[in-house]
Motif scaffolding. Structure first.
Motif, mmCIF file in Angstrom:
data_model
loop_
_atom_site.group_PDB
_atom_site.id
_atom_site.type_symbol
_atom_site.label_atom_id
_atom_site.label_comp_id
_atom_site.label_asym_id
_atom_site.label_seq_id
_atom_site.Cartn_x
_atom_site.Cartn_y
_atom_site.Cartn_z
ATOM 1 N N MET A 140 0.835 -1.199 0.000
ATOM 2 C CA MET A 140 0.000 0.000 0.000
ATOM 3 C C MET A 140 0.873 1.253 0.000
ATOM 4 N N PHE A 141 0.413 2.254 -0.746
ATOM 5 C CA PHE A 141 1.200 3.453 -1.035
ATOM 6 C C PHE A 141 0.325 4.664 -0.721
ATOM 7 N N PHE A 142 0.527 5.282 0.452
ATOM 8 C CA PHE A 142 -0.307 6.391 0.906
ATOM 9 C C PHE A 142 0.277 7.692 0.362
ATOM 10 N N PHE A 143 -0.541 8.421 -0.376
ATOM 11 C CA PHE A 143 0.001 9.483 -1.227
ATOM 12 C C PHE A 143 -0.786 10.784 -1.085
ATOM 13 N N ASP A 144 -0.042 11.901 -1.026
ATOM 14 C CA ASP A 144 -0.684 13.213 -0.965
ATOM 15 C C ASP A 144 0.273 14.253 -1.542
ATOM 16 N N THR A 145 -0.261 15.312 -2.104
ATOM 17 C CA THR A 145 0.564 16.349 -2.728
ATOM 18 C C THR A 145 0.201 17.715 -2.181
ATOM 19 N N GLU A 146 1.110 18.652 -2.386
ATOM 20 C CA GLU A 146 0.836 20.067 -2.169
ATOM 21 C C GLU A 146 1.164 20.779 -3.471
ATOM 22 N N THR A 147 0.285 21.687 -3.892
ATOM 23 C CA THR A 147 0.424 22.326 -5.202
ATOM 24 C C THR A 147 0.379 23.848 -5.088
ATOM 25 N N THR A 148 0.703 24.503 -6.196
ATOM 26 C CA THR A 148 0.703 25.967 -6.216
ATOM 27 C C THR A 148 -0.684 26.546 -6.452
ATOM 28 N N GLY A 149 -1.686 25.708 -6.589
ATOM 29 C CA GLY A 149 -3.057 26.178 -6.783
ATOM 30 C C GLY A 149 -4.023 25.031 -6.600
ATOM 31 N N LEU A 150 -5.312 25.364 -6.489
ATOM 32 C CA LEU A 150 -6.323 24.344 -6.257
ATOM 33 C C LEU A 150 -6.946 23.841 -7.543
ATOM 34 N N GLY A 151 -6.678 24.508 -8.665
ATOM 35 C CA GLY A 151 -7.248 24.091 -9.929
ATOM 36 C C GLY A 151 -6.388 23.054 -10.617
ATOM 37 N N GLY A 152 -6.849 22.601 -11.787
ATOM 38 C CA GLY A 152 -6.098 21.630 -12.562
ATOM 39 C C GLY A 152 -5.351 22.303 -13.702
#
Length: 430
Positions: free
Chosen positions: A101-113
């Motif tokens: 199992m690979f628990f994954f999360d990101t932080e980005t420069t914006g909330l859009g795609g």
């Protein structure tokens, strides 16, 4: 001198990871890096690729560490519990080990795609027999995505991705950014995917105004964050870092991301324990929602067992569970069992359930048991209930019209039956 140039100059002091050698680490005089002592204190190493680099931070927790109401060892217990599951479910880890199992999360420069949104932090966690290892890959400056994704993808060896709304956001973002640099980094693995957001909506939306992960943590998992940086501030903190190079704010974002990953482990444990009835901490409503989820995913037999366990809670009927169980009996062509259950709640159930139950009874009495008088009674009761509610919309008038049509049809059948019985009695008396 830019941070990139300083790191490039330091490459001769870096031990690369080759032929099983330890991961790359700056030498002692890496103080030329802005705030490098702070990065080192936070468990960070530099990952170099050609003339570019990213930063990698690792944090370890013992397997007995408590995060909310569960220890991480409970997660191993949860994965083991799925091995005996006989049905199919989107969260089933049957056939997998806890290390898959690979628990994954990101932080980005914006909330859009879209391509204008950059991922600056890739975080993932894995569970071994002895510990939980959280690894975070940080983008130290725009344009350094090749080492970022190279460091990430060179160390990914899992079967199943576990995220919170990752199917809609995190993983599509990774795919978008990967497309731009795919000729320079390893291919994206073809993961299975467990998205825990959908499970949280199913089980907890009745008691939470919002099923954001932080609300699920606080109200369901028994975990409360202290001095946490809200996720929506992460882009501003990152841009501030790019300007000043002081990582103080980034460390707080990393902690936020790390807690997200740890909570995914705890949440998967909790959802599994609920689904597989491993513990009895769930409320009657939660257990009912578990039954509905199991039923929705094609596990009708298991769902029925759940409903049977909770049809009475504290001596009082669980009206929703009774109704769903009756529907199950109806599907199985066990109409008499369904009637018995519905008869037991049609007078005292909440109005929304009572309306459905009265209609179901009217149908069964008319078409299955041929008890026309009882069918007429149920239909009349439903009409009276609908009229007492005082609804005036078009749908209400349509339902009333259909009910009057049903009532007239039943009355006609009764008159026809009475006429038939009367004629037959007269013929027998001749």
């Amino acid at each position: 001198m830019s941070l990139k140039n300083k790191l490039t100059r330091m490459k001769k002091h870096i031990i690369r990871e080759e032929d099983g050698e330890p991961a790359a680490r700056p030498a002692d005089h890496s103080a030329d890096l802005p705030f490098w002592d702070l990065w080192k204190e936070n468990g960070t190493t530099a990952y170099f690729l050609d003339d570019d680099f990213c930063l990698v931070r690792e944090k370890r927790y013992p397997i007995h560490h408590q995060h909310g109401d569960y220890t991480f060892k409970d997660f191993i217990k949860a994965v083991d519990a799925w091995q005996g599951f006989t049905g199919e479910h989107p969260l089933s880890s049957k056939g997998l080990s806890h290390e898959d199992m690979f628990f994954f999360d990101t932080e980005t420069t914006g909330l859009g795609g879209g391509v204008g949104n950059t991922i600056f932090l890739l975080g993932h966690g894995r569970v071994t027999d002895k510990e939980v290892i959280v690894t975070q890959h940080f983008l130290p400056q725009p344009g350094s995505e090749i080492p970022l994704y190279h460091s990430f993808l060179s160390n990914v060896d899992y079967n199943t991705l576990v995220t919170y709304n990752g199917k809609a956001f995190d993983w599509p973002q990774v795919k978008t950014r990967h497309t731009l640099i795919k000729d320079h980094v390893p291919k994206l693995p073809g993961f299975g995917h467990f998205d825990l957001y959908h499970g949280s909506r199913r089980l907890f939306k009745h008691k939470l105004d919002s099923v954001k992960l932080i609300n699920v943590e606080r109200n369901i998992l028994g975990f409360n964050r202290i001095d946490d940086v809200p996720g929506y501030l992460a882009p501003m903190i990152y841009f501030d870092y790019i300007e000043r190079r002081d990582p103080e704010g980034i460390f707080k974002v990393m902690t936020h991301n790390e807690l997200d990953i740890l909570s995914l482990i705890t949440l998967y444990t909790h959802l599994t324990f609920q689904l597989l009835n491993v513990h009895d901490k769930a409320t009657g409503h939660e257990r009912f929602e578990v039954g509905r989820w199991l039923e929705y995913t094609g596990n009708g037999k298991i769902a029925k067992e759940r409903y049977e366990e909770i049809i009475k809670e504290n001596g009082e009927p669980n009206f929703k569970a009774v109704h769903q169980l009756a529907l199950q009996y109806k599907k199985e062509k066990r109409e008499q069992k369904a009637i018995e259950l519905w008869e037991g709640i049609h007078e005292n159930a909440p109005v929304p359930i009572r309306k459905v139950v009265l209609l179901e009874l009217a149908k069964l009495y008319e078409h299955k048991t041929k008890d026309l008088q009882r069918a007429l009674e149920m239909c009349s009761r439903l009409l009276a209930l609908k009229e007492s509610i005082g609804e005036t919309n078009g749908k209400h008038h349509t339902i009333i019209g259909n009910l009057n049509h049903r009532k007239a049809r039943i009355e006609k059948k009764i008159d026809k039956h009475i006429g038939f019985v009367t004629r037959r009695s007269e013929e027998e008396n001749l």
